[in-house]
Design a protein around this motif. Structure first.
Motif, short mmCIF file in Angstrom:
data_model
loop_
_atom_site.label_atom_id
_atom_site.label_comp_id
_atom_site.label_asym_id
_atom_site.label_seq_id
_atom_site.Cartn_x
_atom_site.Cartn_y
_atom_site.Cartn_z
N PHE A 96 12.21 -18.69 -19.28
CA PHE A 96 11.61 -17.54 -18.62
C PHE A 96 12.44 -17.10 -17.42
CE2 PHE A 96 8.28 -14.85 -16.86
CZ PHE A 96 7.77 -14.29 -18.02
N GLN A 97 13.08 -18.06 -16.76
CA GLN A 97 13.98 -17.69 -15.66
C GLN A 97 15.11 -16.81 -16.18
OE1 GLN A 97 16.56 -20.80 -14.02
NE2 GLN A 97 16.07 -20.07 -11.97
N HIS A 98 15.64 -17.16 -17.35
CA HIS A 98 16.69 -16.36 -17.97
C HIS A 98 16.18 -14.94 -18.24
CE1 HIS A 98 19.94 -15.21 -20.70
NE2 HIS A 98 19.02 -14.87 -21.59
N CYS A 99 14.93 -14.82 -18.73
CA CYS A 99 14.37 -13.50 -19.01
C CYS A 99 14.12 -12.71 -17.73
CB CYS A 99 13.07 -13.64 -19.81
SG CYS A 99 13.33 -14.24 -21.50
N LEU A 100 13.72 -13.38 -16.66
CA LEU A 100 13.54 -12.70 -15.37
C LEU A 100 14.87 -12.13 -14.87
CD1 LEU A 100 11.09 -15.14 -13.55
CD2 LEU A 100 10.63 -12.73 -14.07
N LEU A 286 1.69 -19.87 -21.25
CA LEU A 286 2.96 -19.88 -20.52
C LEU A 286 2.77 -20.47 -19.13
CD1 LEU A 286 4.36 -16.39 -21.63
CD2 LEU A 286 5.13 -18.64 -22.38
N PHE A 287 2.46 -19.60 -18.15
CA PHE A 287 2.25 -20.05 -16.77
C PHE A 287 0.94 -19.47 -16.24
CE2 PHE A 287 6.78 -19.05 -17.40
CZ PHE A 287 7.35 -20.29 -17.20
N PRO A 288 0.16 -20.25 -15.49
CA PRO A 288 -1.05 -19.67 -14.87
C PRO A 288 -0.71 -18.51 -13.95
CG PRO A 288 -1.08 -22.07 -14.75
CD PRO A 288 0.28 -21.69 -15.24
N GLY A 289 0.46 -18.55 -13.31
CA GLY A 289 0.84 -17.50 -12.37
C GLY A 289 1.38 -16.25 -13.03
N LEU A 290 1.55 -16.26 -14.34
CA LEU A 290 2.01 -15.06 -15.04
C LEU A 290 0.79 -14.19 -15.33
CD1 LEU A 290 4.38 -13.53 -16.42
CD2 LEU A 290 3.74 -14.70 -18.54
N GLU A 325 8.50 -8.88 -21.99
CA GLU A 325 9.05 -8.12 -23.11
C GLU A 325 10.28 -8.82 -23.69
OE1 GLU A 325 11.78 -4.28 -24.03
OE2 GLU A 325 10.76 -4.35 -22.10
N LEU A 326 11.21 -9.22 -22.82
CA LEU A 326 12.43 -9.87 -23.27
C LEU A 326 12.13 -11.24 -23.88
CD1 LEU A 326 14.72 -8.88 -20.28
CD2 LEU A 326 14.76 -7.91 -22.59
N TYR A 327 11.14 -11.92 -23.30
CA TYR A 327 10.75 -13.24 -23.81
C TYR A 327 10.20 -13.14 -25.23
CZ TYR A 327 8.92 -18.02 -23.47
OH TYR A 327 8.66 -19.35 -23.66
N LEU A 328 9.41 -12.09 -25.48
CA LEU A 328 8.86 -11.88 -26.82
C LEU A 328 9.95 -11.45 -27.79
CD1 LEU A 328 5.57 -9.94 -25.93
CD2 LEU A 328 5.74 -12.32 -26.67
N LYS A 329 10.80 -10.51 -27.38
CA LYS A 329 11.84 -9.98 -28.25
C LYS A 329 12.84 -11.04 -28.68
CE LYS A 329 12.27 -5.04 -27.19
NZ LYS A 329 13.12 -4.03 -26.50
N GLY A 331 12.56 -14.15 -29.25
CA GLY A 331 12.10 -15.26 -30.08
C GLY A 331 11.77 -16.50 -29.27
N MET A 332 12.00 -16.45 -27.95
CA MET A 332 11.71 -17.62 -27.11
C MET A 332 10.22 -17.92 -27.10
SD MET A 332 14.17 -17.07 -23.81
CE MET A 332 15.97 -17.04 -23.95
N PHE A 333 9.38 -16.87 -27.13
CA PHE A 333 7.94 -17.11 -27.14
C PHE A 333 7.52 -17.87 -28.39
CE2 PHE A 333 3.60 -16.10 -28.37
CZ PHE A 333 2.91 -16.38 -27.22
N ASP A 334 8.07 -17.48 -29.55
CA ASP A 334 7.73 -18.17 -30.80
C ASP A 334 8.12 -19.64 -30.72
OD1 ASP A 334 6.75 -15.83 -31.90
OD2 ASP A 334 8.66 -15.30 -32.82
N ARG A 335 9.27 -19.91 -30.15
CA ARG A 335 9.71 -21.31 -29.99
C ARG A 335 8.76 -22.08 -29.10
NH1 ARG A 335 12.78 -25.32 -27.37
NH2 ARG A 335 13.02 -24.46 -25.30
N HIS A 336 8.38 -21.47 -27.97
CA HIS A 336 7.48 -22.15 -27.04
C HIS A 336 6.10 -22.34 -27.67
CE1 HIS A 336 5.50 -23.41 -23.40
NE2 HIS A 336 4.63 -22.41 -23.52
N ARG A 337 5.63 -21.33 -28.39
CA ARG A 337 4.31 -21.44 -29.04
C ARG A 337 4.31 -22.60 -30.04
NH1 ARG A 337 2.24 -16.14 -31.87
NH2 ARG A 337 4.17 -16.49 -33.05
N ASP A 338 5.39 -22.74 -30.81
CA ASP A 338 5.50 -23.84 -31.76
C ASP A 338 5.48 -25.18 -31.03
OD1 ASP A 338 6.18 -24.87 -34.54
OD2 ASP A 338 7.89 -25.63 -33.40
N LYS A 339 6.15 -25.22 -29.89
CA LYS A 339 6.23 -26.46 -29.11
C LYS A 339 4.86 -26.84 -28.53
CE LYS A 339 8.72 -28.36 -25.11
NZ LYS A 339 9.77 -28.06 -24.10
N ILE A 340 4.19 -25.87 -27.89
CA ILE A 340 2.92 -26.19 -27.24
C ILE A 340 1.82 -26.44 -28.28
CG2 ILE A 340 1.97 -23.84 -26.97
CD1 ILE A 340 1.23 -24.69 -24.08
N ARG A 341 1.92 -25.75 -29.44
CA ARG A 341 0.95 -25.98 -30.52
C ARG A 341 1.06 -27.42 -31.03
NH1 ARG A 341 1.60 -21.78 -35.09
NH2 ARG A 341 0.55 -20.39 -33.62
N GLY A 342 2.29 -27.90 -31.19
CA GLY A 342 2.48 -29.27 -31.63
C GLY A 342 2.01 -30.27 -30.59
#
Length: 451
Positions: A96-100, A286-290, A325-329, A331-342
Motif C-alpha cells: 500500500f505504501q507503493h500505491c500511495l 486492509l487498515f482500520p485507518g483507511l 484505485e491503484l491497489y485494486l488495479k 492485483g495487489m488487493f486480490d493477493r492480500h484478500r487471498d492471504k487474509i482469507r487463508g
C-alpha cells in the motif's frame, strides 16, 4: 489475481512456517516445478520478497531468509477476544505504501484540489469492475465513495427518503456505532431480534407491512457480533418482502472478502427492483485507518445522497481514493484478500475446534454456534446468564479479554446475555487456551447455580 501473486502468498506462508533466519530458499528450478509455473513467474515472486525484506539474494548461491522483526518483539500478554481490527501482522504495509507513492506521482495535480462528492471518477470506474466480482452490478452513476461505512450510514439515516418514512429497523444485536448514532440524534429506531438461526421472517413481514419503516439495516454475512450468515433462502425472502412492501434494505457487507463459498451471493444479488442499498468497507480487510468505503444507491436516492454528502465533507480523502484505485488495479488487493482469507480460515477452524472441545469438557454450561466457515467471530451463551459480569472480570485477571454484547442493543430492547469471541487479533496458538479459559470460568461461576 496474477499467478506470481498467488506464488508470492505461498512463499510467504512457507517462510513464516518452515524457515528461520539464514535458511536457503529452494532454487528457482525446484519452485518452478513444484508450483507448475514458469521460471520468470518464480523470479518475479522472489523479487517481491526481496522488496519486502523477507529474503536476500547471494550471488551464485541462491536466496536466503532474512531475520524478521516480529521474532524480536516481546510476545503479547493479553489474549484479546474483543479487538476487531485486522491483524497488524498481515497488514499490506509495503504494497500500500507503493500505491500511495505512485498515487502522488500519478495524480499530483488532482490531489491538491477538491474532488467530487461522488468520488474519484477513475476509482468509481475501477470499483464498478471490482464490485461485479461480488455479484454487485451497478452503473457508475449509482456508486459513491464514502469515508467508511459509518459515513454512508449516517447520511442514509439523516437524509429524507421519497416515501417520507422515518423509522429505521435494525437487527438486535447490531453494529454498536450505528445504534449509538441513532440514539444520540433522536432518530426513530426499532429492533428485530436476530440469533444464530437468523430473524423471524413473519415478524419482519409484519413490521414491513406496518408502513412505517424507512429502511431495514442488516449484516447478512459474518454478522457483528453473532458471527452467523443468512442462508440463500433467507436472503431471497428478505429481498422479496422489501419489494412487496416497498421497504429499502441497507446491506452492510463489511466482511464479504472472507467468504469461502463461491456461490454465496449478497442480498443485493436477489433484488430485482433496486430496493437494496449495498455498503462495502475496506477497513476490516486492509487498515482500520483507511477510511474508504463504497455505497451502491438506487437511482431515486442517488441525487439526495450526493447533496447530503457534499454538505457533510465535500469529498473523501483523494489520496486514499487514488491509492485504493491503484491497489485494486494492480492485483495487489486480490493477493492480500487471498492471504487474509487463508489466515482467518485457519483461525476460524481453530476457534471451531476449541469450542467443540470446551463444550465436551463442560457439558451443559454454555451454548453457542460455531463460526461460519472462514468467519472470525461468534458468541457463547452461558446457561446461567447472571454469571456473565463475574466471568468477564475473572477472565481479565487471567489476561483474557472478553465482553458482552450489551452495547449492540437499542436502549430498552432486552439484551441477550452472551460473550463475544473475535479472533481477528488473537494469535493462532492462543485460541485453544483462550477459549478453554472462557469455558472454565463460565463453568466455575455456574457451579451450584445451575437448576
Amino acid at each position: 489475481m496474477y499467478k506470481y501473486m498467488g506464488l508470492l502468498n505461498e512463499l510467504e506462508r512457507m517462510i513464516a512456517r518452515s524457515f528461520k533466519e539464514g535458511d536457503r530458499i529452494p532454487s528457482i528450478r525446484i519452485l518452478s516445478e513444484r508450483y507448475a509455473c514458469s521460471k520468470s513467474t518464480v523470479i518475479r515472486a522472489l523479487s517481491e520478497l526481496e522488496r519486502m525484506h523477507l529474503i536476500y539474494a547471494s550471488a551464485k548461491s541462491g536466496y536466503y531468509v532474512l531475520g524478521r522483526k516480529e521474532q524480536e518483539e516481546q510476545p503479547r500478554q493479553m489474549i484479546d477476544f474483543v479487538h476487531s481490527a485486522p491483524d497488524p501482522d498481515i497488514f499490506p504495509y509495503l504494497d500500500f505504501q507503493h500505491c500511495l507513492n505512485k498515487a502522488i506521482d500519478t495524480y499530483r495535480n488532482d490531489l491538491f484540489i477538491y474532488g467530487t462528492p461522488q468520488g474519484l471518477p477513475t476509482l468509481i470506474k475501477e470499483m464498478q469492475r471490482h464490485l461485479a466480482g461480488y455479484q454487485v452490478f451497478a452503473e457508475t452513476e449509482r456508486i459513491f465513495i464514502t469515508s467508511g461505512v459509518q459515513q454512508a450510514l449516517t447520511l442514509l439515516a439523516a437524509m429524507p427518503f421519497p416515501d417520507g418514512k422515518r423509522t429505521i429497523l435494525i437487527e438486535q444485536p447490531s453494529y454498536p456505532l450505528f445504534k449509538a448514532y441513532l440514539e444520540a440524534h433522536g432518530i426513530p429506531a426499532m429492533g428485530i431480534r436476530r440469533d444464530a438461526n437468523g430473524i423471524d421472517l413473519n415478524e419482519l413481514e409484519h413490521l414491513f407491512r406496518s408502513g412505517a419503516i424507512k429502511f431495514f439495516y442488516t449484516i447478512p454475512r459474518y454478522h457483528n457480533p453473532l458471527g452467523g450468515s443468512f442462508t440463500r433462502k433467507q436472503k431471497e425472502a428478505i429481498a422479496e418482502l422489501a419489494i412487496r412492501y416497498g421497504v429499502y434494505v441497507v446491506e452492510d457487507d463489511y466482511m464479504a472478502d472472507l467468504e469461502q463459498d463461491a456461490k454465496a451471493d449478497p442480498l443485493y444479488a436477489y433484488d430485482r427492483e433496486e430496493r437494496t442499498i449495498y455498503l462495502k468497507s475496506y477497513s476490516k480487510i486492509l487498515f482500520p485507518g483507511l477510511r474508504v468505503g463504497a455505497a451502491v444507491l438506487p437511482r431515486e436516492l442517488a441525487d439526495s445522497f450526493r447533496r447530503y454528502k457534499q454538505l457533510l465533507d465535500i469529498d473523501s480523502s483523494m489520496l486514499s481514493q487514488a491509492a485504493l484505485e491503484l491497489y485494486l488495479k494492480s492485483g495487489m488487493f486480490d493477493r492480500h484478500r487471498d492471504k487474509i482469507r487463508g489466515c482467518y480460515l485457519r483461525r476460524s477452524n481453530l476457534l471451531s475446534e476449541a469450542i467443540r472441545e470446551a463444550s465436551a469438557a463442560h457439558p451443559g454450561v454454555f451454548s453457542g454456534p460455531l463460526p461460519s466457515p472462514g468467519g472470525i467471530l461468534t458468541h457463547l451463551l452461558p446457561q446461567v446468564p447472571a454469571v456473565l459480569p463475574r466471568v468477564i472480570r475473572r477472565l481479565h485477571s487471567r489476561s483474557v479479554r472478553v465482553e458482552s454484547a450489551n452495547s449492540h442493543y437499542l436502549t430498552g430492547f432486552q439484551a441477550k446475555a452472551m460473550i463475544k469471541l473475535n479472533v481477528s487479533g488473537v494469535r493462532e496458538e492462543d485460541i485453544p487456551g483462550g477459549v478453554a479459559a472462557v469455558a472454565e470460568e463460565i463453568a466455575r461461576e455456574s457451579a451450584g447455580r445451575l437448576p
